[in-house]
Design a protein around this motif. Structure first.
Motif, PDB file in Angstrom:
ATOM      1  N   VAL A  55       0.829  -1.209   0.000  1.00 36.17           N
ATOM      2  CA  VAL A  55       0.000   0.000   0.000  1.00 36.17           C
ATOM      3  C   VAL A  55       0.863   1.258   0.000  1.00 36.17           C
ATOM      4  O   VAL A  55       0.631   2.194  -0.787  1.00 36.17           O
ATOM      5  CB  VAL A  55      -0.948  -0.009   1.213  1.00 36.17           C
ATOM      6  N   LEU A  56       1.881   1.298   0.854  1.00 38.90           N
ATOM      7  CA  LEU A  56       2.728   2.487   0.947  1.00 38.90           C
ATOM      8  C   LEU A  56       3.562   2.675  -0.317  1.00 38.90           C
ATOM      9  O   LEU A  56       3.828   3.816  -0.733  1.00 38.90           O
ATOM     10  CB  LEU A  56       3.626   2.383   2.185  1.00 38.90           C
ATOM     11  N   GLN A  57       3.959   1.580  -0.945  1.00 37.30           N
ATOM     12  CA  GLN A  57       4.658   1.694  -2.229  1.00 37.30           C
ATOM     13  C   GLN A  57       3.750   2.324  -3.273  1.00 37.30           C
ATOM     14  O   GLN A  57       4.187   3.184  -4.053  1.00 37.30           O
ATOM     15  CB  GLN A  57       5.128   0.309  -2.698  1.00 37.30           C
ATOM     16  N   ARG A  58       2.506   1.895  -3.320  1.00 40.59           N
ATOM     17  CA  ARG A  58       1.552   2.460  -4.282  1.00 40.59           C
ATOM     18  C   ARG A  58       1.338   3.955  -4.030  1.00 40.59           C
ATOM     19  O   ARG A  58       1.076   4.713  -4.963  1.00 40.59           O
ATOM     20  CB  ARG A  58       0.220   1.714  -4.184  1.00 40.59           C
ATOM     21  N   LEU A  59       1.437   4.350  -2.764  1.00 38.99           N
ATOM     22  CA  LEU A  59       1.251   5.757  -2.416  1.00 38.99           C
ATOM     23  C   LEU A  59       2.532   6.560  -2.587  1.00 38.99           C
ATOM     24  O   LEU A  59       2.516   7.788  -2.401  1.00 38.99           O
ATOM     25  CB  LEU A  59       0.754   5.880  -0.972  1.00 38.99           C
ATOM     26  N   GLY A  60       3.618   5.885  -2.914  1.00 37.92           N
ATOM     27  CA  GLY A  60       4.889   6.575  -3.104  1.00 37.92           C
ATOM     28  C   GLY A  60       5.540   7.040  -1.817  1.00 37.92           C
ATOM     29  O   GLY A  60       6.302   8.008  -1.814  1.00 37.92           O
ATOM     30  N   VAL A  61       5.265   6.322  -0.709  1.00 38.58           N
ATOM     31  CA  VAL A  61       5.796   6.706   0.596  1.00 38.58           C
ATOM     32  C   VAL A  61       6.965   5.796   0.959  1.00 38.58           C
ATOM     33  O   VAL A  61       6.820   4.573   1.025  1.00 38.58           O
ATOM     34  CB  VAL A  61       4.707   6.613   1.690  1.00 38.58           C
ATOM     35  N   GLU A  62       8.114   6.400   1.214  1.00 36.92           N
ATOM     36  CA  GLU A  62       9.283   5.646   1.666  1.00 36.92           C
ATOM     37  C   GLU A  62       9.214   5.491   3.184  1.00 36.92           C
ATOM     38  O   GLU A  62       8.823   6.414   3.900  1.00 36.92           O
ATOM     39  CB  GLU A  62      10.568   6.379   1.281  1.00 36.92           C
ATOM     40  N   VAL A  63       9.593   4.314   3.676  1.00 33.42           N
ATOM     41  CA  VAL A  63       9.452   4.028   5.102  1.00 33.42           C
ATOM     42  C   VAL A  63      10.761   3.501   5.678  1.00 33.42           C
ATOM     43  O   VAL A  63      11.450   2.698   5.052  1.00 33.42           O
ATOM     44  CB  VAL A  63       8.336   2.988   5.362  1.00 33.42           C
ATOM     45  N   GLU A  64      11.077   3.953   6.884  1.00 32.95           N
ATOM     46  CA  GLU A  64      12.154   3.367   7.681  1.00 32.95           C
ATOM     47  C   GLU A  64      11.505   2.537   8.780  1.00 32.95           C
ATOM     48  O   GLU A  64      10.806   3.065   9.637  1.00 32.95           O
ATOM     49  CB  GLU A  64      13.027   4.457   8.311  1.00 32.95           C
ATOM     50  N   TRP A  65      11.713   1.213   8.720  1.00 33.58           N
ATOM     51  CA  TRP A  65      11.104   0.297   9.681  1.00 33.58           C
ATOM     52  C   TRP A  65      12.113  -0.076  10.759  1.00 33.58           C
ATOM     53  O   TRP A  65      13.290  -0.255  10.480  1.00 33.58           O
ATOM     54  CB  TRP A  65      10.642  -0.987   8.988  1.00 33.58           C
ATOM     55  N   GLY A 215       1.663  15.432  13.408  1.00 41.07           N
ATOM     56  CA  GLY A 215       2.658  15.347  12.347  1.00 41.07           C
ATOM     57  C   GLY A 215       2.172  15.730  10.968  1.00 41.07           C
ATOM     58  O   GLY A 215       2.921  15.601   9.988  1.00 41.07           O
ATOM     59  N   GLY A 216       0.928  16.160  10.850  1.00 46.35           N
ATOM     60  CA  GLY A 216       0.399  16.520   9.544  1.00 46.35           C
ATOM     61  C   GLY A 216       0.133  15.330   8.642  1.00 46.35           C
ATOM     62  O   GLY A 216       0.282  15.427   7.415  1.00 46.35           O
ATOM     63  N   PHE A 217      -0.276  14.207   9.225  1.00 48.30           N
ATOM     64  CA  PHE A 217      -0.464  12.973   8.457  1.00 48.30           C
ATOM     65  C   PHE A 217      -1.928  12.684   8.137  1.00 48.30           C
ATOM     66  O   PHE A 217      -2.264  11.552   7.774  1.00 48.30           O
ATOM     67  CB  PHE A 217       0.133  11.788   9.223  1.00 48.30           C
ATOM     68  N   GLU A 218      -2.798  13.663   8.269  1.00 48.30           N
ATOM     69  CA  GLU A 218      -4.225  13.419   8.027  1.00 48.30           C
ATOM     70  C   GLU A 218      -4.485  12.900   6.614  1.00 48.30           C
ATOM     71  O   GLU A 218      -5.229  11.927   6.418  1.00 48.30           O
ATOM     72  CB  GLU A 218      -5.030  14.700   8.263  1.00 48.30           C
ATOM     73  N   ALA A 219      -3.880  13.531   5.627  1.00 55.04           N
ATOM     74  CA  ALA A 219      -4.089  13.114   4.235  1.00 55.04           C
ATOM     75  C   ALA A 219      -3.518  11.714   4.002  1.00 55.04           C
ATOM     76  O   ALA A 219      -4.132  10.890   3.307  1.00 55.04           O
ATOM     77  CB  ALA A 219      -3.437  14.119   3.280  1.00 55.04           C
ATOM     78  N   LEU A 220      -2.357  11.434   4.571  1.00 60.46           N
ATOM     79  CA  LEU A 220      -1.753  10.109   4.410  1.00 60.46           C
ATOM     80  C   LEU A 220      -2.638   9.038   5.041  1.00 60.46           C
ATOM     81  O   LEU A 220      -2.831   7.964   4.448  1.00 60.46           O
ATOM     82  CB  LEU A 220      -0.368  10.082   5.048  1.00 60.46           C
ATOM     83  N   ALA A 221      -3.191   9.312   6.217  1.00 58.99           N
ATOM     84  CA  ALA A 221      -4.060   8.339   6.881  1.00 58.99           C
ATOM     85  C   ALA A 221      -5.276   8.018   6.018  1.00 58.99           C
ATOM     86  O   ALA A 221      -5.675   6.844   5.893  1.00 58.99           O
ATOM     87  CB  ALA A 221      -4.499   8.872   8.242  1.00 58.99           C
ATOM     88  N   GLU A 222      -5.852   9.034   5.404  1.00 58.56           N
ATOM     89  CA  GLU A 222      -7.026   8.830   4.553  1.00 58.56           C
ATOM     90  C   GLU A 222      -6.666   8.037   3.297  1.00 58.56           C
ATOM     91  O   GLU A 222      -7.382   7.103   2.909  1.00 58.56           O
ATOM     92  CB  GLU A 222      -7.620  10.184   4.184  1.00 58.56           C
ATOM     93  N   ARG A 223      -5.562   8.395   2.669  1.00 59.49           N
ATOM     94  CA  ARG A 223      -5.130   7.688   1.458  1.00 59.49           C
ATOM     95  C   ARG A 223      -4.729   6.247   1.773  1.00 59.49           C
ATOM     96  O   ARG A 223      -5.012   5.322   0.993  1.00 59.49           O
ATOM     97  CB  ARG A 223      -3.951   8.427   0.820  1.00 59.49           C
ATOM     98  N   PHE A 224      -4.083   6.049   2.918  1.00 63.51           N
ATOM     99  CA  PHE A 224      -3.680   4.696   3.327  1.00 63.51           C
ATOM    100  C   PHE A 224      -4.908   3.808   3.511  1.00 63.51           C
ATOM    101  O   PHE A 224      -4.937   2.660   3.057  1.00 63.51           O
ATOM    102  CB  PHE A 224      -2.870   4.766   4.623  1.00 63.51           C
ATOM    103  N   ALA A 225      -5.931   4.329   4.191  1.00 63.00           N
ATOM    104  CA  ALA A 225      -7.150   3.548   4.420  1.00 63.00           C
ATOM    105  C   ALA A 225      -7.828   3.181   3.110  1.00 63.00           C
ATOM    106  O   ALA A 225      -8.260   2.033   2.913  1.00 63.00           O
ATOM    107  CB  ALA A 225      -8.106   4.337   5.316  1.00 63.00           C
ATOM    108  N   GLU A 226      -7.927   4.125   2.197  1.00 66.73           N
ATOM    109  CA  GLU A 226      -8.577   3.862   0.907  1.00 66.73           C
ATOM    110  C   GLU A 226      -7.824   2.797   0.113  1.00 66.73           C
ATOM    111  O   GLU A 226      -8.433   1.878  -0.449  1.00 66.73           O
ATOM    112  CB  GLU A 226      -8.654   5.159   0.102  1.00 66.73           C
ATOM    113  N   GLU A 227      -6.498   2.924   0.051  1.00 71.58           N
ATOM    114  CA  GLU A 227      -5.713   1.976  -0.731  1.00 71.58           C
ATOM    115  C   GLU A 227      -5.673   0.605  -0.069  1.00 71.58           C
ATOM    116  O   GLU A 227      -5.666  -0.424  -0.754  1.00 71.58           O
ATOM    117  CB  GLU A 227      -4.283   2.497  -0.918  1.00 71.58           C
ATOM    118  N   LEU A 228      -5.669   0.562   1.273  1.00 71.22           N
ATOM    119  CA  LEU A 228      -5.692  -0.718   1.980  1.00 71.22           C
ATOM    120  C   LEU A 228      -7.011  -1.440   1.720  1.00 71.22           C
ATOM    121  O   LEU A 228      -7.024  -2.661   1.497  1.00 71.22           O
ATOM    122  CB  LEU A 228      -5.478  -0.498   3.476  1.00 71.22           C
TER     123      LEU A 228
END
Length: 265
Positions: A55-65, A215-228
């Motif tokens: 999901v995060l790849q589709r959204l173009g979000v890079e992650v450090e796990w 952190g200003g992640f409101e838009a990311l949370a919404e997009r993550f839920a939709e794509e998931l």
């Protein structure tokens, strides 16, 4: 500098800071909890991790796990050293500082595991009188009666595997864990024949991606839920569910015992 020029400068600086923040990798921490997220041969794997990774790849979000003990995850979040916690329960207290996408990663069921040599049928809290139950340090259990009961002793362990090791050595009477996660781990530890579980569900809950509310992640949370939600309707997600299903050879209770157990709460 005119007032208009000052306003434009402020807008440009704010836009620049937002772009810089979005360009930084999303810093996420979690505790290893197979089969939802864990490390194998230096690679992260798991049902929730792989779904979120896609999901995060589709959204173009890079992650450090980063995987660490659960209490350290909570401390890193509260100290502002990370952007979010992966596979966290949504609670009223956490909503003050955490932003939760509307779509959960997984739904789980907590049950009580017992030694096969000492089968245990849990029906009500009074059945736990005087017993010692292995719990996970820092975990929150949705069943308030179970969470606050003084009928039994809670003994935390640093890892889920440590809890099952203590159960195998008769140092505790029972272990509470998610049904899927418990049997997946028991299979990895070679204990699926010697440890089973009582069929009555203690509590049901959902695992989420918890992001910093400031952190200003409101838009990311919404997009993550939709794509998931979209990904969960695809064959790829069905394949993930099948890959991480509990082993078919696991039978924790006999059919008559399961049938006689009290209904789930």
């Amino acid at each position: 500098m005119t007032a208009l020029q000052r306003q434009l400068l402020v807008i440009l600086l704010l836009a620049s800071s937002c772009l810089t923040a979005q360009a930084q990798p999303l810093r996420l921490v979690s505790e290893a909890w197979p089969p939802y997220i864990y490390e194998e041969q230096g690679q992260l794997r798991g049902l929730d991790y792989e779904a979120a990774h896609i999901v995060l790849q589709r959204l173009g979000v890079e992650v450090e796990w980063q995987l660490m003990p659960w209490k350290r995850c909570l401390a890193a979040f509260s100290q502002g050293r990370v952007d979010g916690i992966f596979d966290v329960f949504q609670t009223a207290a956490r909503q003050a500082t955490m932003l939760f996408p509307s779509e959960p990663l997984s739904e789980i069921e907590f049950v009580l595991f017992h030694s096969a040599a000492r089968p245990y049928r849990y029906r009500r809290l009074s059945d736990l009188d005087g017993l010692k139950v292995g719990v996970s340090a820092g975990y929150w259990y949705a069943n308030r009666a179970f969470r606050e009961s003084e009928r039994f002793t809670r003994e935390p362990a640093p890892t889920h595997a440590a809890n099952f090791g203590k159960l195998q050595r008769d140092r505790i009477d029972l272990v509470i864990n998610d049904h899927r996660a418990g049997h997946f781990l028991l299979n990895q530890m070679g204990l699926s024949k010697t440890i089973g579980h009582s069929p009555k569900v203690i509590s049901r809950d959902r695992l989420y991606l918890g992001l910093r509310r400031d952190g200003g992640f409101e838009a990311l949370a919404e997009r993550f839920a939709e794509e998931l939600r979209r990904f969960k309707r695809e064959p790829g997600y069905a394949a993930l569910l099948a890959r991480y299903a509990p082993p078919h050879e696991v039978h924790s209770v006999s059919a008559p015992e399961a049938a006689s157990a009290a209904p789930n709460p």
